[in-house]
Design a protein around this motif. Structure first.
Motif, PDB file in Angstrom:
ATOM      1  N   ASP A 116       0.867  -1.177   0.000  1.00 28.57           N
ATOM      2  CA  ASP A 116       0.000   0.000   0.000  1.00 28.57           C
ATOM      3  C   ASP A 116       0.901   1.224   0.000  1.00 28.57           C
ATOM      4  OD1 ASP A 116      -1.737   2.074   0.383  1.00 28.57           O
ATOM      5  OD2 ASP A 116      -2.919   1.051   1.926  1.00 28.57           O
ATOM      6  N   SER A 117       1.008   1.867  -1.169  1.00 26.59           N
ATOM      7  CA  SER A 117       1.904   3.016  -1.296  1.00 26.59           C
ATOM      8  C   SER A 117       1.541   4.143  -0.352  1.00 26.59           C
ATOM      9  CB  SER A 117       1.913   3.528  -2.743  1.00 26.59           C
ATOM     10  OG  SER A 117       2.374   2.525  -3.613  1.00 26.59           O
ATOM     11  N   SER A 118       0.229   4.299  -0.067  1.00 24.33           N
ATOM     12  CA  SER A 118      -0.172   5.396   0.806  1.00 24.33           C
ATOM     13  C   SER A 118       0.304   5.185   2.235  1.00 24.33           C
ATOM     14  CB  SER A 118      -1.691   5.558   0.770  1.00 24.33           C
ATOM     15  OG  SER A 118      -2.306   4.376   1.272  1.00 24.33           O
ATOM     16  N   MET A 119       0.454   3.907   2.588  1.00 26.56           N
ATOM     17  CA  MET A 119       0.886   3.613   3.948  1.00 26.56           C
ATOM     18  C   MET A 119       2.353   3.183   4.017  1.00 26.56           C
ATOM     19  SD  MET A 119      -2.435   1.593   5.461  1.00 26.56           S
ATOM     20  CE  MET A 119      -1.664   1.510   7.060  1.00 26.56           C
ATOM     21  N   GLY A 175       4.708   3.728   1.601  1.00 26.53           N
ATOM     22  CA  GLY A 175       5.632   4.532   0.818  1.00 26.53           C
ATOM     23  C   GLY A 175       5.887   3.912  -0.550  1.00 26.53           C
ATOM     24  N   GLU A 176       6.659   4.593  -1.331  1.00 26.13           N
ATOM     25  CA  GLU A 176       6.924   4.099  -2.677  1.00 26.13           C
ATOM     26  C   GLU A 176       7.786   2.839  -2.594  1.00 26.13           C
ATOM     27  OE1 GLU A 176       8.932   5.544  -6.901  1.00 26.13           O
ATOM     28  OE2 GLU A 176       8.702   6.961  -5.239  1.00 26.13           O
TER      29      GLU A 176
END
Length: 432
Positions: free
Chosen positions: A253-256, A258-259
């Protein structure tokens, strides 16, 4: 005083007949005390005695004046008719024997102007020449050659090592009218050169040109990168690379989180950082040196050698342990004559003196029980060394016989390892 001044003038060097200005051999009992004056500048100067010492080559010829008190200053001098060494050599010669195994003290002489007040001689008295050995421990073992020029004392720039033992040595200083010099010990030259080069009497002939700067195109790189050595196109310098088999996790989950970045792994094609070959620089011009130009303040002096109105020779010394013997003083204008006199005095009694000292040393050691035990221990060590050599020879012979017994040729010789060295015994201490 101004007699030590050396005046600049044109000098015509002419030959001079051999002249002895001063000679003292102390062969006439206590008469020397009439010729030598003890300074009264201090009340506690060290006292002198006439003796040939504990060992000698001749009991009469080797008599000299000896320091007798430790931790004392000494101030003694003798006068001679005033002389000038203009247009001729000046030779100062004497013998000195430190039979006390000197630890710290002087063995030099000084030449003073003729107007010196001998009864006020002291360490501050202006002198023209100071010459001879000076010892303090094993670090300071030098021959002083200090010359006065224009009321300033100048030390020789060379380091001349003196003799540091207990037997008599002959010291000679020669100053010539062509501004050259020589220092001899035991009639062998140990230092020579020119007065101008080896003392700081004059300003330097040349000086650095402060206005000169290194040219912009001056190449002082001794080595350079080889310009023809080019990095191959396939050269890989990256030590790590992205793992090609890695994939972003499905639950990332990029939102959590990170990239997402793929993991790195060692690069199998990594060859290291590429560096070109180093070669000699074909355009190398060497280290740039600031150029020299003539020093406009330099003034030559052809009379550096010259002293006017020399008239006193003195012993102005400090000694911790007494026992130094001075003898065979000579001041002349002829270095060949000085060498001849040196050979006829010191040269004739040198070997007998060494022989007597050797006998005394052996007799003393024979009475020293501890030294005898150390001597026997060294002899036992030598026996062990000899036993090891014989055992090695026996083993080599046995191996050869066995090879012959089995009909085998000797192999190519193999260098034998260095034999183990037995430790040397330490210096004697209180107990073995």
């Amino acid at each position: 005083m101004r007699w030590c001044l050396v005046l600049a003038a044109a000098v015509l060097v002419v030959s001079a007949d051999p002249i002895i200005y001063f000679r003292e051999q102390f062969e006439d009992g206590d008469e020397w005390q009439k010729r030598w004056v003890e300074s009264k500048n201090k009340s506690d100067y060290g006292k002198w005695q006439l003796t040939a010492g504990n060992f000698f080559g001749d009991p009469e010829k080797d008599k000299g004046i000896q320091t007798t008190q430790g931790w004392k200053y000494y101030a003694l001098s003798a006068r001679f008719d005033p002389i000038s060494n203009e247009n001729q050599s000046l030779v100062i010669q004497f013998t000195v024997k430190h039979e006390q195994a000197i630890d710290c003290g002087g063995g030099y002489v000084k030449l003073y102007p003729a107007d010196l007040n001998q009864e006020q001689l002291n360490g501050e008295s202006e002198y023209c020449i100071m010459f001879g050995p000076d010892i303090c421990g094993t670090i300071h073992e030098k021959v002083h050659v200090i010359l006065n020029y224009k009321e300033k004392n100048h030390l020789i720039k060379k380091n001349i090592t003196c003799k540091h033992d207990e037997v008599t040595h002959l010291y000679t200083l020669v100053i010539r009218p062509n501004n050259t010099y020589a220092v001899k010990i035991d009639n062998e030259v140990v230092a020579d050169g020119t007065l101008e080069d080896d003392w700081d009497f004059l300003l330097p002939r040349t000086m650095q040109d402060v206005n000169a700067t290194k040219p912009e195109d001056w190449d002082d790189r001794e080595k350079i990168d080889d310009p023809s050595h080019i990095k191959p196109e396939d050269w890989e310098e990256n030590e790590f690379m992205v793992d090609p088999d890695s994939k972003q996790p499905h639950d990332w989950d990029s939102s959590m989180d990170g990239e997402w970045e793929p993991p790195m792994i060692p690069n199998p094609k990594y060859k290291g950082i590429w560096e070109p070959r180093i070669i000699d620089n074909p355009n190398y011009q060497g280290v740039w040196v600031q150029p020299e130009i003539d020093n406009p303040d330099y003034v030559p002096d052809t009379t550096l050698y010259r002293y006017d109105e020399l008239g006193v020779i003195g012993l102005d010394l400090w000694q911790v342990k007494p026992g130094t013997i001075f003898d065979n003083f000579l001041i002349t204008n002829d270095e060949s004559l000085a060498e001849k006199i040196g050979n006829e005095t010191w040269g004739e009694t040198r070997e007998p003196e060494l022989k007597m000292k050797t006998i005394q040393d052996e007799e003393r050691d024979a009475k020293d029980e501890k030294k005898q035990r150390w001597k026997k221990l060294e002899q036992e060590f030598a026996k062990i060394d000899e036993m090891e050599k014989e055992e090695k020879k026996r083993k080599q012979k046995l191996r050869k016989e066995l090879r012959q017994q089995y009909g085998l040729e000797d192999p190519a010789p193999i260098p034998a390892p260095a034999p183990a060295q037995l430790p040397q015994p330490p210096e004697p201490k209180d107990e073995l």
